[in-house]
Design a protein around this motif. Sequence first.
Motif, PDB file in Angstrom:
ATOM      1  N   THR A  30       0.823  -1.206   0.000  1.00  0.00           N
ATOM      2  CA  THR A  30       0.000   0.000   0.000  1.00  0.00           C
ATOM      3  C   THR A  30       0.861   1.263   0.000  1.00  0.00           C
ATOM      4  OG1 THR A  30      -1.738  -1.178   1.201  1.00  0.00           O
ATOM      5  CG2 THR A  30      -1.843   1.218   1.238  1.00  0.00           C
ATOM      6  N   THR A  31       1.918   1.246   0.788  1.00  0.00           N
ATOM      7  CA  THR A  31       2.804   2.406   0.871  1.00  0.00           C
ATOM      8  C   THR A  31       3.510   2.661  -0.451  1.00  0.00           C
ATOM      9  OG1 THR A  31       3.132   2.038   3.240  1.00  0.00           O
ATOM     10  CG2 THR A  31       4.762   3.411   2.104  1.00  0.00           C
ATOM     11  N   VAL A  32       4.125   1.615  -1.004  1.00  0.00           N
ATOM     12  CA  VAL A  32       4.886   1.788  -2.249  1.00  0.00           C
ATOM     13  C   VAL A  32       3.957   2.127  -3.411  1.00  0.00           C
ATOM     14  CG1 VAL A  32       6.373   0.616  -3.920  1.00  0.00           C
ATOM     15  CG2 VAL A  32       6.783   0.319  -1.475  1.00  0.00           C
ATOM     16  N   GLU A  33       2.849   1.415  -3.539  1.00  0.00           N
ATOM     17  CA  GLU A  33       1.936   1.695  -4.647  1.00  0.00           C
ATOM     18  C   GLU A  33       1.225   3.037  -4.472  1.00  0.00           C
ATOM     19  OE1 GLU A  33      -0.551  -1.792  -5.150  1.00  0.00           O
ATOM     20  OE2 GLU A  33       1.059  -2.858  -6.195  1.00  0.00           O
ATOM     21  N   GLY A  34       1.267   3.595  -3.265  1.00  0.00           N
ATOM     22  CA  GLY A  34       0.657   4.887  -3.008  1.00  0.00           C
ATOM     23  C   GLY A  34       1.555   6.071  -3.334  1.00  0.00           C
ATOM     24  N   ILE A  35       2.773   5.805  -3.737  1.00  0.00           N
ATOM     25  CA  ILE A  35       3.693   6.884  -4.124  1.00  0.00           C
ATOM     26  C   ILE A  35       3.349   7.298  -5.549  1.00  0.00           C
ATOM     27  CG2 ILE A  35       6.099   7.503  -4.555  1.00  0.00           C
ATOM     28  CD1 ILE A  35       6.842   5.327  -2.450  1.00  0.00           C
ATOM     29  N   HIS A  36       2.931   8.544  -5.709  1.00  0.00           N
ATOM     30  CA  HIS A  36       2.485   9.003  -7.030  1.00  0.00           C
ATOM     31  C   HIS A  36       3.234  10.220  -7.542  1.00  0.00           C
ATOM     32  CE1 HIS A  36      -0.828   6.177  -6.976  1.00  0.00           C
ATOM     33  NE2 HIS A  36      -1.138   6.597  -5.768  1.00  0.00           N
ATOM     34  N   ASP A  37       4.175  10.748  -6.782  1.00  0.00           N
ATOM     35  CA  ASP A  37       4.818  11.994  -7.192  1.00  0.00           C
ATOM     36  C   ASP A  37       6.204  11.804  -7.804  1.00  0.00           C
ATOM     37  OD1 ASP A  37       5.934  11.189  -4.813  1.00  0.00           O
ATOM     38  OD2 ASP A  37       5.853  13.153  -3.859  1.00  0.00           O
ATOM     39  N   LEU A  38       6.517  10.604  -8.252  1.00  0.00           N
ATOM     40  CA  LEU A  38       7.829  10.351  -8.856  1.00  0.00           C
ATOM     41  C   LEU A  38       7.769  10.186 -10.372  1.00  0.00           C
ATOM     42  CD1 LEU A  38       9.326   7.851  -6.244  1.00  0.00           C
ATOM     43  CD2 LEU A  38       9.693  10.315  -6.409  1.00  0.00           C
ATOM     44  N   GLY A  39       6.595  10.345 -10.944  1.00  0.00           N
ATOM     45  CA  GLY A  39       6.457  10.210 -12.391  1.00  0.00           C
ATOM     46  C   GLY A  39       6.349   8.777 -12.864  1.00  0.00           C
ATOM     47  N   VAL A  40       6.182   7.849 -11.927  1.00  0.00           N
ATOM     48  CA  VAL A  40       6.010   6.436 -12.261  1.00  0.00           C
ATOM     49  C   VAL A  40       4.932   5.853 -11.346  1.00  0.00           C
ATOM     50  CG1 VAL A  40       8.404   6.105 -13.008  1.00  0.00           C
ATOM     51  CG2 VAL A  40       7.794   5.644 -10.642  1.00  0.00           C
ATOM     52  N   ASN A  41       4.415   4.705 -11.743  1.00  0.00           N
ATOM     53  CA  ASN A  41       3.542   3.917 -10.882  1.00  0.00           C
ATOM     54  C   ASN A  41       4.292   2.657 -10.486  1.00  0.00           C
ATOM     55  OD1 ASN A  41       1.210   5.583 -10.937  1.00  0.00           O
ATOM     56  ND2 ASN A  41       0.684   4.781 -12.944  1.00  0.00           N
ATOM     57  N   PHE A  42       3.973   2.135  -9.324  1.00  0.00           N
ATOM     58  CA  PHE A  42       4.631   0.921  -8.836  1.00  0.00           C
ATOM     59  C   PHE A  42       3.634  -0.227  -8.763  1.00  0.00           C
ATOM     60  CE2 PHE A  42       7.073   4.445  -7.046  1.00  0.00           C
ATOM     61  CZ  PHE A  42       8.359   4.081  -7.422  1.00  0.00           C
ATOM     62  N   HIS A  43       4.096  -1.410  -9.136  1.00  0.00           N
ATOM     63  CA  HIS A  43       3.306  -2.631  -9.007  1.00  0.00           C
ATOM     64  C   HIS A  43       4.086  -3.593  -8.110  1.00  0.00           C
ATOM     65  CE1 HIS A  43       2.465  -6.852 -10.354  1.00  0.00           C
ATOM     66  NE2 HIS A  43       1.280  -6.442  -9.944  1.00  0.00           N
ATOM     67  N   CYS A  44       3.554  -3.846  -6.902  1.00  0.00           N
ATOM     68  CA  CYS A  44       4.225  -4.721  -5.937  1.00  0.00           C
ATOM     69  C   CYS A  44       3.620  -6.118  -5.981  1.00  0.00           C
ATOM     70  CB  CYS A  44       4.058  -4.174  -4.523  1.00  0.00           C
ATOM     71  SG  CYS A  44       4.779  -2.550  -4.272  1.00  0.00           S
ATOM     72  N   TYR A  45       4.476  -7.121  -5.787  1.00  0.00           N
ATOM     73  CA  TYR A  45       3.979  -8.492  -5.739  1.00  0.00           C
ATOM     74  C   TYR A  45       4.973  -9.382  -5.006  1.00  0.00           C
ATOM     75  CZ  TYR A  45       7.217  -9.509  -9.546  1.00  0.00           C
ATOM     76  OH  TYR A  45       8.341  -9.665 -10.305  1.00  0.00           O
ATOM     77  N   ARG A  46       4.453 -10.525  -4.539  1.00  0.00           N
ATOM     78  CA  ARG A  46       5.261 -11.568  -3.899  1.00  0.00           C
ATOM     79  C   ARG A  46       5.250 -12.803  -4.790  1.00  0.00           C
ATOM     80  NH1 ARG A  46       3.059 -12.254   2.228  1.00  0.00           N
ATOM     81  NH2 ARG A  46       1.560 -13.472   1.057  1.00  0.00           N
ATOM     82  N   LEU A  47       6.178 -13.684  -4.540  1.00  0.00           N
ATOM     83  CA  LEU A  47       6.308 -14.894  -5.362  1.00  0.00           C
ATOM     84  C   LEU A  47       5.053 -15.760  -5.306  1.00  0.00           C
ATOM     85  CD1 LEU A  47       8.288 -16.383  -7.197  1.00  0.00           C
ATOM     86  CD2 LEU A  47       9.153 -17.568  -5.182  1.00  0.00           C
TER      87      LEU A  47
END
Length: 95
Positions: A30-47
Amino acid sequence: MKKTAKPILDVFIMMPFHEDFNDVYTTIKTTVEGIHDLGVNFHCYRLDEIKHPGDITKDLIEAIEKSHICIADLTGNNPNVMLSLIHISEPTRPY
């Protein structure tokens, strides 16, 4: 003005697959995918979210290789997480 899509960066989270860690995983994701001010979107996942049969070690290596960022939770010195870190530290991988 046409709005361009932000690039998506994969973030591979290495941690134990145990219910005791679900809140930790949710918080990281939630924290990483909630970062929106870097000009990119993040997709987090586990194995354990990779849904196909086969060689889990191969899946691990592919996840590490395709990810832009890897996050490891070393709580409890989980052997599987440590194995993931060994794959990251291989000298053939450009870091």
